[in-house]
Design a protein around this motif. Structure first.
Motif, PDB file in Angstrom:
ATOM      1  N   GLU A   1       0.603  -1.130   0.228  1.00 64.27           N
ATOM      2  CA  GLU A   1       0.517   0.246   0.080  1.00 64.27           C
ATOM      3  C   GLU A   1       0.881   1.373  -0.441  1.00 64.27           C
ATOM      4  O   GLU A   1       0.281   2.093  -0.309  1.00 64.27           O
ATOM      5  N   LEU A   2       1.622   1.460   1.032  1.00 63.79           N
ATOM      6  CA  LEU A   2       2.943   2.174   0.955  1.00 63.79           C
ATOM      7  C   LEU A   2       3.837   2.675  -1.210  1.00 63.79           C
ATOM      8  O   LEU A   2       3.237   3.873  -1.451  1.00 63.79           O
ATOM      9  N   ALA A   3       4.073   1.490  -1.468  1.00 62.26           N
ATOM     10  CA  ALA A   3       3.870   1.784  -3.181  1.00 62.26           C
ATOM     11  C   ALA A   3       2.708   1.915  -3.973  1.00 62.26           C
ATOM     12  O   ALA A   3       3.597   2.865  -4.346  1.00 62.26           O
ATOM     13  N   ARG A   4       1.673   1.583  -3.920  1.00 63.78           N
ATOM     14  CA  ARG A   4       0.982   2.354  -4.302  1.00 63.78           C
ATOM     15  C   ARG A   4       0.343   3.189  -4.123  1.00 63.78           C
ATOM     16  O   ARG A   4      -0.308   3.982  -4.710  1.00 63.78           O
ATOM     17  N   VAL A   5      -0.139   4.557  -2.726  1.00 62.86           N
ATOM     18  CA  VAL A   5      -0.850   4.852  -2.206  1.00 62.86           C
ATOM     19  C   VAL A   5       0.844   6.547  -2.461  1.00 62.86           C
ATOM     20  O   VAL A   5      -0.362   7.223  -3.061  1.00 62.86           O
ATOM     21  N   LYS A   6       1.632   6.003  -1.972  1.00 62.22           N
ATOM     22  CA  LYS A   6       2.720   6.975  -2.720  1.00 62.22           C
ATOM     23  C   LYS A   6       2.647   8.041  -1.466  1.00 62.22           C
ATOM     24  O   LYS A   6       2.194   9.412  -1.689  1.00 62.22           O
ATOM     25  N   PRO A   7       2.143   7.448   0.370  1.00 61.08           N
ATOM     26  CA  PRO A   7       2.158   8.651   0.765  1.00 61.08           C
ATOM     27  C   PRO A   7       2.871   9.775   1.249  1.00 61.08           C
ATOM     28  O   PRO A   7       3.593   9.664   1.541  1.00 61.08           O
ATOM     29  N   THR A   8       1.838  11.248   2.103  1.00 59.90           N
ATOM     30  CA  THR A   8       3.161  11.777   2.027  1.00 59.90           C
ATOM     31  C   THR A   8       2.673  11.758   4.319  1.00 59.90           C
ATOM     32  O   THR A   8       4.028  12.351   4.880  1.00 59.90           O
ATOM     33  N   VAL A   9       1.521  11.762   4.384  1.00 61.40           N
ATOM     34  CA  VAL A   9       1.571  11.384   6.326  1.00 61.40           C
ATOM     35  C   VAL A   9       0.890   9.690   5.846  1.00 61.40           C
ATOM     36  O   VAL A   9      -0.539   9.712   4.845  1.00 61.40           O
ATOM     37  N   ILE A  10       0.509   9.231   7.174  1.00 60.20           N
ATOM     38  CA  ILE A  10       0.325   8.705   7.901  1.00 60.20           C
ATOM     39  C   ILE A  10      -0.181   8.439   9.304  1.00 60.20           C
ATOM     40  O   ILE A  10       0.902   9.275  10.149  1.00 60.20           O
ATOM     41  N   LYS A  11      -1.138   8.455   9.490  1.00 57.96           N
ATOM     42  CA  LYS A  11      -1.940   7.954  10.898  1.00 57.96           C
ATOM     43  C   LYS A  11      -1.825   6.509  10.738  1.00 57.96           C
ATOM     44  O   LYS A  11      -2.693   5.982  10.773  1.00 57.96           O
ATOM     45  N   MET A  12      -1.863   5.850  12.033  1.00 54.13           N
ATOM     46  CA  MET A  12      -1.959   4.289  12.483  1.00 54.13           C
ATOM     47  C   MET A  12      -2.357   3.848  13.979  1.00 54.13           C
ATOM     48  O   MET A  12      -1.528   4.457  15.044  1.00 54.13           O
ATOM     49  N   ASP A  13      -3.620   3.423  13.797  1.00 55.30           N
ATOM     50  CA  ASP A  13      -4.306   3.010  15.205  1.00 55.30           C
ATOM     51  C   ASP A  13      -4.585   1.993  15.319  1.00 55.30           C
ATOM     52  O   ASP A  13      -6.037   2.203  14.565  1.00 55.30           O
ATOM     53  N   ILE A  14      -4.173   1.090  15.025  1.00 54.60           N
ATOM     54  CA  ILE A  14      -4.886  -0.182  15.168  1.00 54.60           C
ATOM     55  C   ILE A  14      -4.871  -1.277  15.791  1.00 54.60           C
ATOM     56  O   ILE A  14      -4.336  -3.145  15.943  1.00 54.60           O
ATOM     57  N   GLU A  15      -5.074  -1.333  17.539  1.00 47.79           N
ATOM     58  CA  GLU A  15      -4.866  -1.799  18.175  1.00 47.79           C
ATOM     59  C   GLU A  15      -3.818  -3.079  18.452  1.00 47.79           C
ATOM     60  O   GLU A  15      -4.784  -4.272  18.828  1.00 47.79           O
ATOM     61  N   GLY A  16      -2.661  -2.712  18.848  1.00 44.42           N
ATOM     62  CA  GLY A  16      -1.990  -3.295  18.673  1.00 44.42           C
ATOM     63  C   GLY A  16      -1.154  -4.489  17.908  1.00 44.42           C
ATOM     64  O   GLY A  16       0.024  -4.715  17.831  1.00 44.42           O
ATOM     65  N   ALA A  17      -1.440  -3.994  16.294  1.00 47.34           N
ATOM     66  CA  ALA A  17      -1.078  -5.068  15.435  1.00 47.34           C
ATOM     67  C   ALA A  17      -0.088  -3.981  14.891  1.00 47.34           C
ATOM     68  O   ALA A  17       1.176  -4.741  14.548  1.00 47.34           O
ATOM     69  N   GLU A  18       0.768  -2.345  15.371  1.00 48.97           N
ATOM     70  CA  GLU A  18       1.442  -1.958  15.341  1.00 48.97           C
ATOM     71  C   GLU A  18       2.828  -2.669  15.480  1.00 48.97           C
ATOM     72  O   GLU A  18       3.774  -1.594  13.939  1.00 48.97           O
TER      73      GLU A  18
ATOM     74  N   GLY B   1       9.463   9.823   0.977  1.00 45.78           N
ATOM     75  CA  GLY B   1       7.956  10.746   0.582  1.00 45.78           C
ATOM     76  C   GLY B   1       7.188  10.930   1.247  1.00 45.78           C
ATOM     77  O   GLY B   1       6.835  11.572   1.315  1.00 45.78           O
ATOM     78  N   VAL B   2       6.668  10.116   2.417  1.00 51.79           N
ATOM     79  CA  VAL B   2       6.503   9.774   3.519  1.00 51.79           C
ATOM     80  C   VAL B   2       7.091  11.269   4.365  1.00 51.79           C
ATOM     81  O   VAL B   2       8.466  11.274   5.071  1.00 51.79           O
ATOM     82  N   ARG B   3       6.186  11.685   4.637  1.00 46.75           N
ATOM     83  CA  ARG B   3       7.165  13.524   5.611  1.00 46.75           C
ATOM     84  C   ARG B   3       7.257  13.363   7.020  1.00 46.75           C
ATOM     85  O   ARG B   3       7.527  13.997   7.303  1.00 46.75           O
ATOM     86  N   SER B   4       5.044  12.694   7.101  1.00 51.51           N
ATOM     87  CA  SER B   4       5.563  12.431   9.340  1.00 51.51           C
ATOM     88  C   SER B   4       3.969  11.138   8.999  1.00 51.51           C
ATOM     89  O   SER B   4       3.400  11.303   8.106  1.00 51.51           O
ATOM     90  N   MET B   5       4.592  10.772  10.276  1.00 49.56           N
ATOM     91  CA  MET B   5       3.313  10.232  10.819  1.00 49.56           C
ATOM     92  C   MET B   5       2.817   9.777  12.589  1.00 49.56           C
ATOM     93  O   MET B   5       3.399  10.409  13.067  1.00 49.56           O
ATOM     94  N   ALA B   6       1.352   9.585  12.307  1.00 52.31           N
ATOM     95  CA  ALA B   6       1.603   9.414  13.607  1.00 52.31           C
ATOM     96  C   ALA B   6       1.576   8.001  13.749  1.00 52.31           C
ATOM     97  O   ALA B   6       0.004   7.398  13.374  1.00 52.31           O
ATOM     98  N   ILE B   7       2.157   7.372  15.095  1.00 52.96           N
ATOM     99  CA  ILE B   7       1.580   5.666  15.085  1.00 52.96           C
ATOM    100  C   ILE B   7       1.189   6.141  16.911  1.00 52.96           C
ATOM    101  O   ILE B   7       2.110   6.225  17.422  1.00 52.96           O
ATOM    102  N   GLU B   8      -0.083   5.007  16.921  1.00 53.83           N
ATOM    103  CA  GLU B   8      -0.596   4.910  18.002  1.00 53.83           C
ATOM    104  C   GLU B   8      -0.048   3.466  18.609  1.00 53.83           C
ATOM    105  O   GLU B   8      -0.891   3.139  18.095  1.00 53.83           O
ATOM    106  N   VAL B   9       0.791   3.582  19.760  1.00 56.75           N
ATOM    107  CA  VAL B   9       1.585   2.107  20.201  1.00 56.75           C
ATOM    108  C   VAL B   9       0.255   2.389  21.868  1.00 56.75           C
ATOM    109  O   VAL B   9       0.237   2.711  22.767  1.00 56.75           O
ATOM    110  N   HIS B  10       0.025   0.594  21.610  1.00 52.67           N
ATOM    111  CA  HIS B  10      -0.366   0.108  22.473  1.00 52.67           C
ATOM    112  C   HIS B  10       0.062  -0.641  23.290  1.00 52.67           C
ATOM    113  O   HIS B  10       0.731  -2.095  23.086  1.00 52.67           O
TER     114      HIS B  10
END
Length: 231
Positions: A145-162, A176-185
């Motif tokens: 999905e990173l290769a397909r979407v080519k995001p510049t910003v990512i937010k991830m909140d996946i309840e422990g699967a991170e 190409g990603v310049r910022s990310m927010a990862i919620e860590v459980h």
């Protein structure tokens, strides 16, 4: 499967003046109030990848600020709420995928506690803690999905699967990603602080700010890692 008996209410988002839908008997409003990712410094040209989009908090708050937003959410009832809020927003730059983002493409079992008030935002690939109802969902590979979407910003909140998902990619995959927010459980892993330090070291092209979330039941449950690409 969509629960036709679920109660749905509406409020007006003060940022946009548009209505959004939420479920009063769920954690939707709590998620809306606490789901603030202004640190990501969104810009008009951003391609926002929202992993664990829930009922659409980021669509409601930030969809109008970015070029495009790709939302991933595997819980059927919540997907319908997400789509409802995309429709209410009037935006045409949002895509919704009813799948889970994982380390590989395929299928995975997702678990939920049907009696929990926050069941719509706390489903997990990890059973236990009252999660005794499960169903199988399709998964997509994070790297693909990173290769397909080519995001510049990512937010991830996946309840422990991170933990598994972030371990499946490299620093180079985030080109190409310049910022990310990862919620860590923190309660879903045996050595979360060690894992966090290892992740920070591995993502060497990013500065990391760690923001601990309020205690829940007197325990340190979650922290958010904000990764900002170095100049």
């Amino acid at each position: 499967m969509w629960n036709a008996n679920v109660e749905i209410s509406r409020k007006v988002n003060k940022r946009t003046g548009k209505e959004f839908a939420y479920r009063p008997e769920s954690s939707d409003l709590l998620m809306f109030k606490e789901g603030d990712y202004d640190r990501l410094d969104l810009q008009s040209g951003d391609r926002f990848m929202d992993i664990g989009a829930n009922f659409g908090t980021n669509v409601i708050k930030y969809g109008h600020l970015v070029e495009s937003m790709v939302c991933y959410e595997p819980i059927p009832d919540t997907v319908e709420m997400l789509r409802m809020n995309v429709d209410l927003s009037g935006l045409r730059n949002i895509e919704v995928f009813p799948v889970a983002v994982s380390s590989k493409k395929g299928q995975i079992e997702v678990w939920m506690n049907p009696k929990a008030k926050y069941r719509h935002s706390a489903a997990s690939i990890i059973p236990g803690r009252g999660r005794d109802v499960s169903w199988v969902v399709q998964t997509v590979s994070f790297a693909d999905e990173l290769a397909r979407v080519k995001p510049t910003v990512i937010k991830m909140d996946i309840e422990g699967a991170e933990f598994e998902v972030m371990d499946s990619i490299t620093n180079a995959d985030l080109k190409g990603v310049r910022s990310m927010a990862i919620e860590v459980h923190l309660n879903r892993y045996t050595r979360p602080d060690q894992w966090i330090e290892e992740l920070k070291a591995r993502l060497e092209d990013f500065e990391c700010e760690q923001v601990d979330q309020p205690l829940l039941f007197g325990k340190r449950i979650c922290t958010i890692l904000y990764f900002i690409r170095k100049d």
